[in-house]
Design an enzyme around this catalytic site. Structure first.
Site, mmCIF file in Angstrom:
data_model
loop_
_atom_site.group_PDB
_atom_site.id
_atom_site.type_symbol
_atom_site.label_atom_id
_atom_site.label_comp_id
_atom_site.label_asym_id
_atom_site.label_seq_id
_atom_site.Cartn_x
_atom_site.Cartn_y
_atom_site.Cartn_z
ATOM 1 N N ARG A 123 -11.835 3.078 11.122
ATOM 2 C CA ARG A 123 -12.949 3.049 10.169
ATOM 3 C C ARG A 123 -13.356 1.611 9.928
ATOM 4 O O ARG A 123 -12.533 0.780 9.531
ATOM 5 C CB ARG A 123 -12.544 3.690 8.843
ATOM 6 C CG ARG A 123 -13.731 4.025 7.935
ATOM 7 C CD ARG A 123 -13.294 4.297 6.503
ATOM 8 N NE ARG A 123 -13.010 3.045 5.803
ATOM 9 C CZ ARG A 123 -11.848 2.781 5.205
ATOM 10 N NH1 ARG A 123 -10.854 3.642 5.230
ATOM 11 N NH2 ARG A 123 -11.677 1.632 4.579
ATOM 12 N N TYR A 160 -9.269 4.862 -5.643
ATOM 13 C CA TYR A 160 -8.228 5.882 -5.706
ATOM 14 C C TYR A 160 -8.004 6.526 -7.075
ATOM 15 O O TYR A 160 -7.359 7.565 -7.157
ATOM 16 C CB TYR A 160 -6.888 5.279 -5.244
ATOM 17 C CG TYR A 160 -6.951 4.678 -3.859
ATOM 18 C CD1 TYR A 160 -7.089 5.485 -2.735
ATOM 19 C CD2 TYR A 160 -6.896 3.299 -3.676
ATOM 20 C CE1 TYR A 160 -7.161 4.942 -1.464
ATOM 21 C CE2 TYR A 160 -6.958 2.748 -2.403
ATOM 22 C CZ TYR A 160 -7.088 3.569 -1.312
ATOM 23 O OH TYR A 160 -7.158 3.032 -0.048
ATOM 24 N N GLU A 201 0.808 -1.216 0.000
ATOM 25 C CA GLU A 201 0.000 0.000 0.000
ATOM 26 C C GLU A 201 0.850 1.278 0.000
ATOM 27 O O GLU A 201 0.336 2.360 0.280
ATOM 28 C CB GLU A 201 -0.937 -0.009 1.196
ATOM 29 C CG GLU A 201 -1.989 -1.110 1.146
ATOM 30 C CD GLU A 201 -2.959 -1.021 2.305
ATOM 31 O OE1 GLU A 201 -3.807 -0.119 2.294
ATOM 32 O OE2 GLU A 201 -2.845 -1.848 3.220
ATOM 33 N N ASP A 258 -15.585 -1.166 7.874
ATOM 34 C CA ASP A 258 -16.264 -1.420 6.605
ATOM 35 C C ASP A 258 -17.307 -2.502 6.833
ATOM 36 O O ASP A 258 -17.057 -3.481 7.551
ATOM 37 C CB ASP A 258 -15.263 -1.863 5.542
ATOM 38 C CG ASP A 258 -14.254 -0.773 5.208
ATOM 39 O OD1 ASP A 258 -14.584 0.416 5.386
ATOM 40 O OD2 ASP A 258 -13.131 -1.099 4.784
ATOM 41 N N GLU A 266 -14.288 -5.451 8.389
ATOM 42 C CA GLU A 266 -12.944 -5.207 8.907
ATOM 43 C C GLU A 266 -12.895 -3.860 9.603
ATOM 44 O O GLU A 266 -13.790 -3.031 9.457
ATOM 45 C CB GLU A 266 -11.906 -5.247 7.783
ATOM 46 C CG GLU A 266 -12.106 -4.178 6.720
ATOM 47 C CD GLU A 266 -11.086 -4.283 5.599
ATOM 48 O OE1 GLU A 266 -10.012 -3.681 5.746
ATOM 49 O OE2 GLU A 266 -11.380 -4.963 4.595
ATOM 50 N N GLY A 282 -7.123 5.668 5.197
ATOM 51 C CA GLY A 282 -6.584 6.536 4.163
ATOM 52 C C GLY A 282 -6.918 7.997 4.421
ATOM 53 O O GLY A 282 -7.967 8.331 4.969
ATOM 54 N N ASN A 323 -10.173 -0.662 10.046
ATOM 55 C CA ASN A 323 -8.940 -0.020 9.605
ATOM 56 C C ASN A 323 -8.457 0.920 10.704
ATOM 57 O O ASN A 323 -9.175 1.837 11.095
ATOM 58 C CB ASN A 323 -9.193 0.781 8.326
ATOM 59 C CG ASN A 323 -9.727 -0.090 7.205
ATOM 60 O OD1 ASN A 323 -8.983 -0.728 6.490
ATOM 61 N ND2 ASN A 323 -11.053 -0.119 7.058
ATOM 62 N N SER A 382 -6.771 -1.863 1.138
ATOM 63 C CA SER A 382 -7.000 -1.172 -0.138
ATOM 64 C C SER A 382 -7.491 -2.110 -1.239
ATOM 65 O O SER A 382 -7.214 -1.887 -2.420
ATOM 66 C CB SER A 382 -5.733 -0.437 -0.594
ATOM 67 O OG SER A 382 -5.388 0.580 0.306
#
Length: 323
Positions: free
Chosen positions: A267, A229, A27, A269, A283, A289, A285, A159
Site C-alpha cells: 500500500r 486506529y 507497532e 501513501d 512511502e 494493516g 507499506n 503507523s
C-alpha cells in the site's frame, strides 16, 4: 462483480498455517489487532490457521510443528523489514508479502525515496540527518531549506509513530527529540499541502494491479495514530478524484511498487498537491494493516472482495524468494 484476482482457492489445500503477529516493535498493538482479524477470517473459511507470536515463541517451532506457510501480520521492525522474511527463507517456510530485499528497502523511508527519486518518481524534497548531525544550529536551518511546515519522522517506523508536522521554527526541537526516541537517523520532508491518499496493490510484476484510490479526511487534517486506529470520525472516500487522475495515480503506484521489487501486496501513501493536483509518493507499506480501520480491506471490499477472501488470496500467494 469481477475482481482483479482469482478467488477460486481451496482453503484446505494450503496446509497448516501460522499467522505471525505481535512481535516486539513499537507497532505491536496494531499487529495484535491485524493478526487476530486475519486469524479469525482464515479459520472462518476452513484454513487450518494458528496464532504465532515471535515475541513469545522461537521461530524454529514453525519448522518443528510442521507449518506449511506463514501469513505475516507483523508490522514495523522485526516483522516488516526483511528480518522475519530472512528467517522464514532459512527455515524454508513460504510467507506472504514481499521478500527480504524489498521488505528491507521499503521499511526504510529514506532509502525508498532515494530509489524513487533516482528513477524520476515524484516524492517530496527531503533531508536525511543522523543523530550526530542534529545540532541545534543544524535543526534551525532545516525550515530554511525545505520551507514550513516540515514533516519530521523516524524513517524506520510506521503507523505515524514519532511523526510531527512542525509548523514553525519553535516546533522543530521538540519534533526532533520525539523522533529520536525511535530512530538514530531522521527524515525531514517538505510538507505537501492537499488531500492525503492511499492506493493498495495486489500481485507481482506486470501482473500487479492497483486497487481503487482512497482519499483520507481526518479531523483537523491530522491522520495520526489516534485517527487511524482509535476513532470512527476519519472519512475514507472512493471516487472523489477525476477518473483520469485516479488512473494516473494507479500507474504511478504500480511503478513505485515494481521498482522496489514488492510482491503479494502493498500500500502506497501519497499526498496530492492542491495547487496543481500533482501526486507525491510518501512511502510503501509491505505489510499493511488488517484491522477494522485498515485501508487495504476497504479498497478490496470496493471491488467485491470480502475480508476473509482477501486474507485467503494473500495466503495463497505465499512463497519464498528462492522459489
Amino acid at each position: 462483480m469481477n475482481t482483479p484476482v482469482d478467488l477460486n482457492i481451496d482453503a484446505t489445500a494450503l496446509g497448516k498455517v501460522a499467522v505471525l503477529f505481535g512481535g516486539t516493535s513499537a507497532e505491536r498493538p496494531v499487529s495484535l489487532m491485524s493478526g487476530n482479524g486475519v486469524l479469525a477470517a482464515l479459520q472462518s473459511i476452513g484454513v487450518d490457521a494458528h496464532a504465532f507470536d515471535p515475541a513469545e515463541r522461537p521461530l524454529q517451532a514453525l519448522k518443528d510443528e510442521g507449518f506449511a506457510r506463514a501469513f505475516i501480520a507483523l508490522h514495523g521492525r522485526g516483522g516488516e523489514d526483511g528480518t522475519i522474511q530472512g528467517a522464514l527463507e532459512w527455515l524454508g517456510i513460504p510467507y506472504t508479502g514481499s521478500g527480504v530485499t524489498a521488505s528491507g528497502v521499503a521499511m526504510d523511508k529514506t532509502m525508498t525515496k532515494r530509489v524513487w527519486a533516482a528513477e524520476g518518481l515524484t516524492t517530496p524534497q527531503y533531508l536525511a540527518l543522523s543523530r550526530a548531525e542534529l545540532t541545534r544550529e543544524r535543526i534551525r536551518q532545516i525550515p530554511d531549506e525545505l520551507g514550513l511546515p516540515v514533516i519530521v519522522k523516524p524513517p524506520h517506523e510506521g503507523s505515524s509513530i514519532g511523526i510531527t508536522k512542525a509548523a514553525g521554527y519553535s516546533d522543530m526541537q521538540g519534533a526532533v527529540e520525539l523522533a529520536l526516541g525511535f530512530d538514530d537517523e531522521l527524515l525531514f520532508e517538505q510538507c505537501i499541502e492537499g488531500p492525503e491518499l492511499t492506493c493498495a496493490v495486489l500481485g507481482e510484476g506486470e501482473g500487479a494491479v492497483a486497487l481503487p484510490v482512497i482519499e483520507i479526511r481526518a479531523e483537523a487534517g491530522n491522520y495520526d495514530f489516534a485517527n487511524k486506529y482509535e476513532t470512527d470520525t476519519t472519512q475514507y472516500l472512493f471516487g472523489s478524484l477525476p477518473a483520469a487522475l485516479e488512473a494516473d495515480i494507479g500507474r504511478l503506484v504500480l511503478h513505485a511498487y515494481r521498482l522496489l521489487g514488492c510482491r503479494g501486496w502493498g500500500r502506497a501513501d501519497l499526498m496530492l498537491r492542491k495547487a496543481d493536483m500533482k501526486p507525491f509518493l510518501l512511502e510503501m507499506n509491505t505489510s499493511p494493516g488488517m484491522t477494522s480501520h485498515s485501508l487495504v480491506p476497504k479498497a478490496a471490499q470496493a471491488l467485491g472482495i470480502d475480508y476473509p477472501h482477501l486474507c485467503l488470496w494473500l495466503l495463497s500467494q505465499a512463497r519464498l524468494d528462492r522459489a
